[in-house]
Design a protein around this motif. Structure first.
Motif, PDB file in Angstrom:
ATOM      1  N   ASN A 160     -14.046 124.407 -17.805  1.00 54.13           N
ATOM      2  CA  ASN A 160     -14.563 123.422 -18.751  1.00 54.13           C
ATOM      3  C   ASN A 160     -15.029 122.134 -18.083  1.00 54.13           C
ATOM      4  O   ASN A 160     -15.954 121.478 -18.562  1.00 54.13           O
ATOM      5  N   GLU A 161     -14.400 121.778 -17.001  1.00 56.09           N
ATOM      6  CA  GLU A 161     -14.856 120.601 -16.264  1.00 56.09           C
ATOM      7  C   GLU A 161     -16.253 120.850 -15.701  1.00 56.09           C
ATOM      8  O   GLU A 161     -17.122 119.979 -15.725  1.00 56.09           O
ATOM      9  N   MET A 162     -16.480 122.078 -15.239  1.00 56.32           N
ATOM     10  CA  MET A 162     -17.800 122.445 -14.730  1.00 56.32           C
ATOM     11  C   MET A 162     -18.842 122.442 -15.847  1.00 56.32           C
ATOM     12  O   MET A 162     -20.008 122.084 -15.618  1.00 56.32           O
ATOM     13  N   VAL A 163     -18.423 122.833 -17.057  1.00 58.49           N
ATOM     14  CA  VAL A 163     -19.340 122.793 -18.203  1.00 58.49           C
ATOM     15  C   VAL A 163     -19.868 121.379 -18.387  1.00 58.49           C
ATOM     16  O   VAL A 163     -21.079 121.161 -18.537  1.00 58.49           O
ATOM     17  N   LEU A 298     -19.011 135.525 -23.468  1.00 53.88           N
ATOM     18  CA  LEU A 298     -17.745 135.710 -24.157  1.00 53.88           C
ATOM     19  C   LEU A 298     -17.148 137.095 -23.944  1.00 53.88           C
ATOM     20  O   LEU A 298     -15.924 137.259 -23.962  1.00 53.88           O
ATOM     21  N   LYS A 299     -17.995 138.084 -23.741  1.00 54.92           N
ATOM     22  CA  LYS A 299     -17.474 139.441 -23.504  1.00 54.92           C
ATOM     23  C   LYS A 299     -16.661 139.470 -22.223  1.00 54.92           C
ATOM     24  O   LYS A 299     -15.601 140.099 -22.154  1.00 54.92           O
ATOM     25  N   LYS A 300     -17.155 138.783 -21.205  1.00 54.31           N
ATOM     26  CA  LYS A 300     -16.436 138.735 -19.928  1.00 54.31           C
ATOM     27  C   LYS A 300     -15.075 138.068 -20.112  1.00 54.31           C
ATOM     28  O   LYS A 300     -14.057 138.530 -19.584  1.00 54.31           O
ATOM     29  N   LEU A 301     -15.054 136.987 -20.883  1.00 59.80           N
ATOM     30  CA  LEU A 301     -13.805 136.276 -21.148  1.00 59.80           C
ATOM     31  C   LEU A 301     -12.839 137.147 -21.945  1.00 59.80           C
ATOM     32  O   LEU A 301     -11.648 137.245 -21.611  1.00 59.80           O
ATOM     33  N   SER A 337     -16.980 131.086 -14.269  1.00 66.13           N
ATOM     34  CA  SER A 337     -18.067 130.123 -14.050  1.00 66.13           C
ATOM     35  C   SER A 337     -19.099 130.163 -15.180  1.00 66.13           C
ATOM     36  O   SER A 337     -19.648 131.228 -15.489  1.00 66.13           O
ATOM     37  N   PRO A 338     -19.385 129.013 -15.796  1.00 62.32           N
ATOM     38  CA  PRO A 338     -20.393 128.937 -16.868  1.00 62.32           C
ATOM     39  C   PRO A 338     -21.802 128.864 -16.295  1.00 62.32           C
ATOM     40  O   PRO A 338     -21.986 128.660 -15.081  1.00 62.32           O
ATOM     41  N   ILE A 339     -22.790 129.012 -17.173  1.00 60.89           N
ATOM     42  CA  ILE A 339     -24.191 129.042 -16.744  1.00 60.89           C
ATOM     43  C   ILE A 339     -25.010 128.067 -17.593  1.00 60.89           C
ATOM     44  O   ILE A 339     -24.981 128.123 -18.821  1.00 60.89           O
ATOM     45  N   ALA A 340     -25.762 127.188 -16.926  1.00 65.77           N
ATOM     46  CA  ALA A 340     -26.658 126.259 -17.638  1.00 65.77           C
ATOM     47  C   ALA A 340     -27.883 127.029 -18.126  1.00 65.77           C
ATOM     48  O   ALA A 340     -28.474 127.814 -17.375  1.00 65.77           O
ATOM     49  N   VAL A 341     -28.257 126.812 -19.386  1.00 56.84           N
ATOM     50  CA  VAL A 341     -29.404 127.517 -19.973  1.00 56.84           C
ATOM     51  C   VAL A 341     -30.393 126.507 -20.539  1.00 56.84           C
ATOM     52  O   VAL A 341     -30.029 125.611 -21.304  1.00 56.84           O
ATOM     53  N   ASP A 342     -31.647 126.658 -20.160  1.00 55.20           N
ATOM     54  CA  ASP A 342     -32.726 125.802 -20.652  1.00 55.20           C
ATOM     55  C   ASP A 342     -33.951 126.678 -20.930  1.00 55.20           C
ATOM     56  O   ASP A 342     -33.864 127.911 -20.799  1.00 55.20           O
TER      57      ASP A 342
END
Length: 368
Positions: A160-163, A298-301, A337-342
């Motif tokens: 979440n900090e990385m988010v 979310l599936k991975k989580l 690890s989260p992913i930035a989406v634009d």
């Protein structure tokens, strides 16, 4: 003399009779013992049968809310993952009510679940649930949100900090200088604090230089989007609409921030970031009213949490690379690890993964 002899004879006869009867009873007792199954053996056989019948791991899943799109997904994905492993899950949702979540958890514990997985509404008060579960010999896994001040057994989430860092990096590229508004999540949710910490890891050096000024900073009570709308209205009013960028803790709150901007004719003119990759957010990114979101598959989580929950329930050891202090203990943690989406990578991330279909994402844009 004759009478004395007769008395002795009778006494001897009675003695012999008693000895014979006693011997027969003992022999019968031995025969009965051999013919009838031993009580302890019977209990062992029954217990073994019961264990075989009840061998399925039962997981209790205590959720805070289903009010947002992502939690509906979490519920279904986690249920599917648990059942695919041959286990069973019992799900309760507390609708943001601390007392109700504690009651639900107590019910699950009393039902004899093997492990409790919890998404806390209040990171502090939920510590009581952990204590109750441990007293019953049940281990507790914290899902997505960390339970504070407790001896939680395992924490599984995205970083979440990385988010927060991804949000801040994206928006500072567009607006390296200016007036910023920060619309946080629920103050009772420790994740909201981690998100904010990540954001300010990036913003603080720019604030110190004088490039960025935080003109409004407020939590969103209970994550309710309507509270974010009110906050954004206040921010605009206090600053006479002179705002250059908005960082919003998630996509649901970002949607209401954008609504408040739209009422002032500012939608699409002021960059807004969020997280969760909600469908509405993906559509807003395509149309240009939201700058970016942060995608957490979310599936991975759900899959990883289900697997780890079953292992914990079986008493298996779990190796982790991260440890997080929750105020009371060092919690073994697994952070994905989260992913930035634009607009540039939306097709190759959430659409390619099937998180949302291309038709859904571009539908609103194509209808214009």
């Amino acid at each position: 003399m004759k009478q004395t002899f007769m008395k002795v004879h009778i006494l001897l006869f009675m003695l012999v009779f008693i000895l014979v009867v006693t011997a027969c009873q003992q022999n019968k007792s031995r025969l009965d013992h051999q013919d009838m199954p031993d009580d302890s053996l019977l209990n062992k056989e029954t217990s073994a049968s019961d264990i075989e019948a009840d061998d399925k791991i039962v997981i209790g899943f205590s959720m805070d809310t289903l009010a947002e799109e992502r939690w509906l997904r979490d519920r279904e994905l986690f249920k599917e993952a648990v059942e695919a492993l041959g286990a069973e899950v019992k799900i309760f949702t507390s609708k943001g009510d601390d007392a109700l979540q504690i009651l639900h958890a107590e019910n699950l514990i009393n039902e004899g679940i093997d492990i409790l997985v919890i998404v806390p509404h209040n990171a502090e008060s939920t510590a009581m649930i952990v204590k109750k579960a441990h007293a019953a010999g049940i281990r507790v896994l914290s899902y997505d949100r960390l339970v504070r001040n407790s001896e939680i057994d395992l924490y599984v989430s995205y970083d979440n900090e990385m988010v927060g860092e991804l949000q801040a990096k994206a928006i500072t590229k567009l607006v390296p200088k200016g007036k910023y508004v920060y619309i946080g999540g629920a103050e009772t949710d420790y994740n909201a604090h981690l998100l904010k910490k990540g954001v300010f890891n990036i913003l603080q050096p720019l604030i110190d230089k004088g490039d960025i000024t935080i003109v409004y900073d407020q939590w969103t009570k209970d994550w309710h989007p309507e509270n974010a709308f009110t906050n954004m209205e206040e921010a605009l009013k206090a600053n006479h609409n002179e705002v250059d960028a908005v960082i919003s803790a998630n996509d649901a709150t970002a949607g209401q921030v954008i609504q408040a901007l739209a009422e002032q004719g500012l939608s699409g003119k002021i960059p807004v970031v969020g997280q969760d990759a909600d469908l509405a957010a993906a559509q807003r990114i395509v149309e240009g009213s939201q700058t970016m979101t942060v995608y957490k598959p979310l599936k991975k989580l759900a899959d990883q949490t289900a697997e780890l929950a079953v292992k914990l329930a079986k008493g298996e050891e779990i190796e982790v690379e991260r440890i997080i202090n929750n105020g009371k203990s060092e919690v073994p943690s697994i952070l994905l690890s989260p992913i930035a989406v634009d607009p540039k990578n939306i097709d190759e991330t959430i659409i390619t993964d099937g998180f949302h279909s291309r038709e859904e994402v571009y539908k609103k844009n194509n209808s214009n």
